[in-house]
Design an enzyme around this catalytic site. Sequence first.
Site, PDB file in Angstrom:
ATOM      1  N   CYS A   2      52.340  40.956  37.167  1.00 38.54           N
ATOM      2  CA  CYS A   2      52.135  42.390  37.257  1.00 38.54           C
ATOM      3  C   CYS A   2      53.269  43.019  38.051  1.00 38.54           C
ATOM      4  O   CYS A   2      54.274  42.390  38.349  1.00 38.54           O
ATOM      5  CB  CYS A   2      50.797  42.677  37.945  1.00 38.54           C
ATOM      6  SG  CYS A   2      49.386  41.797  37.239  1.00 38.54           S
ATOM      7  N   ARG A  46      49.130  46.089  35.508  1.00 37.18           N
ATOM      8  CA  ARG A  46      48.515  44.806  35.175  1.00 37.18           C
ATOM      9  C   ARG A  46      48.948  44.269  33.822  1.00 37.18           C
ATOM     10  O   ARG A  46      48.895  44.976  32.818  1.00 37.18           O
ATOM     11  CB  ARG A  46      46.979  44.909  35.187  1.00 37.18           C
ATOM     12  CG  ARG A  46      46.311  43.544  34.985  1.00 37.18           C
ATOM     13  CD  ARG A  46      44.802  43.605  34.944  1.00 37.18           C
ATOM     14  NE  ARG A  46      44.254  42.257  34.819  1.00 37.18           N
ATOM     15  CZ  ARG A  46      43.010  41.970  34.472  1.00 37.18           C
ATOM     16  NH1 ARG A  46      42.151  42.947  34.227  1.00 37.18           N
ATOM     17  NH2 ARG A  46      42.600  40.706  34.365  1.00 37.18           N
ATOM     18  N   ILE A  49      46.166  38.151  32.238  1.00 34.31           N
ATOM     19  CA  ILE A  49      46.388  36.748  31.895  1.00 34.31           C
ATOM     20  C   ILE A  49      45.102  35.939  32.081  1.00 34.31           C
ATOM     21  O   ILE A  49      44.739  35.138  31.231  1.00 34.31           O
ATOM     22  CB  ILE A  49      47.506  36.135  32.765  1.00 34.31           C
ATOM     23  CG1 ILE A  49      48.820  36.903  32.575  1.00 34.31           C
ATOM     24  CG2 ILE A  49      47.685  34.658  32.464  1.00 34.31           C
ATOM     25  CD1 ILE A  49      49.413  36.819  31.188  1.00 34.31           C
ATOM     26  N   GLY A  73      51.274  37.933  40.333  1.00 29.13           N
ATOM     27  CA  GLY A  73      51.477  36.497  40.222  1.00 29.13           C
ATOM     28  C   GLY A  73      50.259  35.769  39.694  1.00 29.13           C
ATOM     29  O   GLY A  73      49.395  36.355  39.046  1.00 29.13           O
ATOM     30  N   GLU A  74      50.218  34.474  39.980  1.00 30.03           N
ATOM     31  CA  GLU A  74      49.087  33.639  39.582  1.00 30.03           C
ATOM     32  C   GLU A  74      48.824  32.608  40.679  1.00 30.03           C
ATOM     33  O   GLU A  74      49.755  31.983  41.188  1.00 30.03           O
ATOM     34  CB  GLU A  74      49.377  32.887  38.273  1.00 30.03           C
ATOM     35  CG  GLU A  74      49.665  33.771  37.073  1.00 30.03           C
ATOM     36  CD  GLU A  74      48.465  34.563  36.582  1.00 30.03           C
ATOM     37  OE1 GLU A  74      47.324  34.270  37.023  1.00 30.03           O
ATOM     38  OE2 GLU A  74      48.666  35.485  35.779  1.00 30.03           O
ATOM     39  N   ASP A  97      41.593  35.049  39.260  1.00 30.55           N
ATOM     40  CA  ASP A  97      42.242  34.518  40.447  1.00 30.55           C
ATOM     41  C   ASP A  97      42.436  35.623  41.489  1.00 30.55           C
ATOM     42  O   ASP A  97      42.584  35.344  42.681  1.00 30.55           O
ATOM     43  CB  ASP A  97      43.562  33.839  40.110  1.00 30.55           C
ATOM     44  CG  ASP A  97      44.590  34.771  39.490  1.00 30.55           C
ATOM     45  OD1 ASP A  97      44.187  35.724  38.804  1.00 30.55           O
ATOM     46  OD2 ASP A  97      45.804  34.553  39.685  1.00 30.55           O
ATOM     47  N   GLY A 366      61.970  25.127  32.638  1.00 35.09           N
ATOM     48  CA  GLY A 366      62.310  23.950  33.430  1.00 35.09           C
ATOM     49  C   GLY A 366      63.113  24.206  34.673  1.00 35.09           C
ATOM     50  O   GLY A 366      63.871  23.328  35.110  1.00 35.09           O
TER      51      GLY A 366
END
Length: 571
Positions: A2, A46, A49, A73-74, A97, A366
């Site tokens: 977000c 927002r 997710i 974030g997450e 979360d 990665g």
Amino acid sequence: MCGISGIIGPKATKLNIRKMTEIMHHRGHDSIQHFQQNGIALGHNRLSIIDLKNASNQPFQRNNNPWVLVYNGEIYNYVELREELMLEGYTFDTQSDTEVLYQAFLFWGEDCLNRLNGMFAFAFWNTQSKELFAARDRFGVKPLYYFQDQDNFIFASEIKAIRQLVDVNLSEERMANYLTFGSYGMLNESFFDSVHQLAGGHLLKLKGHKLQIKRWYNFVTRVKQQLKQNETIDDATAKKEYIKLLQDSINLRFRADVPVGFTLSGGVDSSLLLALVNQREDASEIKAFTFYTGDEGYDELPWVEQMVLKTKTQLEKVLLKSEEVNQRHHQIAKIQDEPYGGIPTIAYAKVFESIARRGIKVVLDGQGMDEAWAGYDYYQNNSNSTIQGQSSVSPFKTNILSESFLAKAEKPNYPQPFEDDLLNKQYRDLFYTKIPRALRFNDRVSMASTTELREPFLDYRLVEFAFSLPKHHKIRGGQGKYLLREILKTYSKDVAFAPKRPLQTPQREWLAEELKSLVENAIANIECSSLANLLNISQLKEEWHKYQHGDQESSFHIWQWISLSKLVENE
């Protein structure tokens, strides 16, 4: 993923907070909400997710508690934290979360930070005590900038949101360091005077006009403990432990209520990611994306296709043509706010556009292996370079700077907390050079397409473990990332021991030929800007003449001019 914003002080009006959320529309527009009281305004963009319902929208406040949260974030381990908090008697209204972070802060206070496995930048405001608490994840994956004067404190996920409310000048010192040493600034700096960033692994407290910042994640202390534990670890044990951690990290980052994809290059890092993703039950449904330019001297496509032949993965190849670069650069320069990494970043941005068109909102990549596993060539010599594949010729052209401007440059002095030179170089790259700039570039280009980027190799458990392994696990027989290559060898020996390619696009050739007008327009812009008084324009033109006639050992200085010309144009 977000965008967050906030104003404390007289500027905290509904109009101003809306200006901030509007300019960050690309960071999320599933819901754009505001919280505003006398002297405080919070905003949230927002991108849904996890738990897509409206009850998880922000700014988040529960049961009239004085704390209000905005969060970007997450928290990947939110399921486990939720269960732990429920055992303590907490109840939950959502499956998000966001609510887990909210309740965790209420229960553990700032100590909750050490329990979080994720990427985040968040701010809690207490409507009663009038205090702000903000924090950023361990490596600074998610951004947080702030501005403070005698009346107002303003923070946001992007500099452009702050600039909606205050006039700030470009920093001559930061620009001089960029041109002289290639520095993108220290951990608390931006390219604008008065606009700071909260460093990764740090927290911020504000009450009244008193600002307090401190480190909450002590990487050095944690790693020094592990260095002793891993002194005698053998190859088999190290491989087993790392694979276990990596599989858990990937599984955590697949937690989402929307489709997930991932990016691929031909290197060890993303090839290992591909191999492990392929072991998932839903592997055939997961799409991979890679870019190429059609130049066999630079493209990693052959290695990518070689890996994909052995998996169930659907691969989408994204072609970047030279004729696209000019327009895309103008778009990305606005998104980035500060100088960015050149044509590879532009190619990466096009990949995210393709990902978004496929309806994929979450992407894995990665990032982080080279720094943790000592993958760059300069880790094996006495060079203080921070550029892979760089020759002894300096990529910086300080002769184009006026004497007064050059005097403003101060060589960055990075901490050396370890007795070992290799560890100090890895530490520099993790916290001061490589990773901070890559994360900034990547956050902006992914959010430009309103997609969430997750880096499983930057799980702090993985980084700490790999970093603390003895040198012979990282470098052996002149080969960097040795043990990592041994792990990948199980899946593809050719890719595992392929040499690292420092360049992924024909940037050097394109700038001299197809993109000649882009360079010349940049030089013309500089001549008409405030930079003209700081540079020796005749010397700059002479360097451009030499570049066009074959002096192309490096194109970094050319890209510096292009980046800065756009920065002063948008000033």
